[in-house]
Structures are given as structure tokens and as C-alpha cells.
Scaffold this motif. Structure first.
Motif, PDB file in Angstrom:
ATOM      1  N   GLN A 123       0.818  -1.217   0.000  1.00  0.00           N
ATOM      2  CA  GLN A 123       0.000   0.000   0.000  1.00  0.00           C
ATOM      3  C   GLN A 123       0.849   1.263   0.000  1.00  0.00           C
ATOM      4  N   TYR A 124       2.033   1.170   0.641  1.00  0.00           N
ATOM      5  CA  TYR A 124       2.865   2.354   0.827  1.00  0.00           C
ATOM      6  C   TYR A 124       4.263   2.114   0.260  1.00  0.00           C
ATOM      7  N   TYR A 159       4.243  -2.400   3.217  1.00  0.00           N
ATOM      8  CA  TYR A 159       5.251  -1.400   2.870  1.00  0.00           C
ATOM      9  C   TYR A 159       6.275  -1.956   1.879  1.00  0.00           C
ATOM     10  N   LYS A 181       0.546   4.725  -2.279  1.00  0.00           N
ATOM     11  CA  LYS A 181       0.733   6.024  -1.641  1.00  0.00           C
ATOM     12  C   LYS A 181       2.210   6.159  -1.312  1.00  0.00           C
ATOM     13  N   GLN A 252       5.282   5.254  10.870  1.00  0.00           N
ATOM     14  CA  GLN A 252       4.260   4.269  10.524  1.00  0.00           C
ATOM     15  C   GLN A 252       2.981   4.484  11.342  1.00  0.00           C
ATOM     16  N   VAL A 255       1.241   7.311   9.493  1.00  0.00           N
ATOM     17  CA  VAL A 255       0.639   6.798   8.250  1.00  0.00           C
ATOM     18  C   VAL A 255      -0.666   6.066   8.562  1.00  0.00           C
TER      19      VAL A 255
END
Length: 258
Positions: A123-124, A159, A181, A252, A255
Motif C-alpha cells: 500500500q505504501y 510497505y 501512496k 508508521q 501513516v
């Protein structure tokens, strides 16, 4: 954030353990014991492990030499690169030479393994940059801090980390193609401060969007180790690593709250 640490017993134990392992690597008659000693030195993180491992590249047993070469790569100390390069020129055993070459490649890139590409669950996407203000060589600071940040980021599901040297255009292509993202973390390692018999280390980490680089915030973990009146590079390294791991945890959490 200030945390007072008492690491002297741990540091003394580590020094004693390194000395013991180095002695086993040099003098034990059983090649299996020497092999295990080499691998343990490679996992120690101790600068003092470099010389005995370099010496072991001349061991009479090929298994020990393979272990020593692998250990130098894992240890990740820049001082290990030159002895590996010298050993490569004289080594005749293919398996040993191959491991030497792998470790040379790892150390030539700072000893930091390239991060895996984003997966279906990512996702990141996080790009990392290091600014070194310590006065120590960048070859000592940048790999240590990058490896600690990368490892901590990747330990959390969802991640991925951008490879070192990625351009903004490359990052944008990955982010758009996988609909991720993006974040950019700039870690500024401040000079170690020795005062009042203590060692204090600060690492300032600013958090930005990526690739647009709009500032989102900054955090600066500060760690103090008591009983360290004089220069102690190993302790500086320990505190740097703990600082950036603390910063990544904070990042994190932020986030997760967005």
C-alpha cells in the motif's frame, strides 16, 4: 524524546564475546568450530570482528574461508572490502572465490541489500535519503542508517522501499502503475555529543509525500547512553540504529492515522 540507556555491561560482554570468537577462529583445531566462529562474528555487528575474519580468508580449510567471506559481507564494514578484494586475486577454490565475489558486491553497494519490489499487498512506497552531519565518513554512516530504516519499514506488512538511486520519474511510474501512496523520509544524522560522561545521539527524520515532496512533519529521536566519556564508535552506531528505528515506528503510526 530522550531515553537514558545503560549499555556498558552489554558492550563489555560484546567485546569479550568477539575476542573469544576470534580466538576460536584463529586457533581451534576443528574446522567446524572455526566455521561457526566466523559466522557468529559476521552476525556480531562489531567493528573488531573485521580483522579476524579477514585473517580467516587464508585458512587452510575451504569451508572456513567461505564462512569468513560470507561473514564479512553480512558484517557490512567498509574495512572488509579491501581484504576481500586481495583474497579474490589469490583464491583458487571456485566456491570460496564465488562467495568472496558476492561479499565484494554487497560491500561495494554499502552492504545494504536491494529491497524487494512492491507486491500485490503493498500500500505504501517509501523512498529514503540520508544526510550525514557526523563528521565520520559517509561510507560508515549511510549504509548503517539506510539498512536500519529499510529493515524496520519492511518488517511491517503493506510497505515497500524504493531502491537507492531511484529517480523521481521512476518512482512516479511505480506509484501510478501500482496505485500506491508514496512517502519520502530524509534522515539527518547529527554529530554525536560527549558531555558529562555521557554520549547523546540525535537523528532528525522529516516525512514528505513522494514524489511531490510536500513536508508532512518531522521527528527527532534523541538517545543518551551513560558512562561513555570518550569516543566510542560502536556505541554511536547502536544509538543511531535505535534512533532511526524509533523514527520509523513514529512514521508508521502517523501513516496508519491518515
Amino acid at each position: 524524546m530522550t531515553l537514558a540507556l545503560s549499555l556498558i555491561p552489554t558492550r563489555l560482554y560484546a567485546q569479550q564475546r568477539t575476542s573469544y570468537l576470534a580466538e576460536q577462529l584463529k586457533k581451534n583445531d576443528d574446522y567446524r568450530v572455526r566455521t561457526q566462529a566466523a559466522l557468529a562474528l559476521g552476525a556480531s555487528g562489531d567493528d573488531a570482528a573485521t580483522k579476524p575474519l579477514c585473517d580467516a580468508l587464508s585458512d587452510a580449510n575451504a569451508s572456513v574461508k567461505v564462512a569468513a567471506a560470507a561473514a564479512l559481507g553480512k558484517l557490512g564494514k567498509p574495512a572488509g572490502l579491501s581484504c576481500l578484494q586481495r583474497a579474490e586475486g589469490r583464491e583458487q577454490v571456485p566456491a570460496v572465490k564465488s562467495q568472496i565475489q558476492k561479499s565484494i558486491a554487497a560491500l561495494s553497494t554499502g552492504g545494504v541489500a536491494a529491497p524487494p519490489p512492491p507486491s500485490a499487498d503493498t500500500q505504501y512506497y517509501v523512498a529514503i535519503e540520508i544526510t550525514n552531519k557526523t563528521g565520520r565518513p559517509a561510507s560508515e554512516i549511510e549504509p548503517l542508517v539506510r539498512a536500519a530504516m529499510q529493515s524496520k519499514i519492511l518488517a511491517k506488512p503493506g510497505y515497500a522501499v524504493a531502491p537507492k538511486g531511484e529517480t523521481l520519474a521512476q518512482g512516479k511510474k511505480i506509484l501510478n502503475g501500482k496505485k500506491l501512496k508514496g512517502f519520502y523520509l530524509l534522515a539527518t544524522v547529527e554529530p554525536a555529543v560527549y558531555q558529562g560522561g555521557n554520549l547523546t545521539q540525535v537523528v532528525r527524520v522529516s516525512m514528505w509525500t513522494y514524489p511531490s515532496k510536500a513536508l508532512q512533519g518531522e521527528f527527532a529521536p534523541k538517545l543518551t547512553q551513560s558512562g561513555t566519556p570518550t569516543k566510542d564508535v560502536q556505541s554511536e552506531n547502536v544509538l543511531m540504529k535505535m534512533c532511526v528505528e524509533n523514527a520509523v515506528e513514529t512514521f508508521q503510526k502517523i501513516v496508519a492515522s491518515l
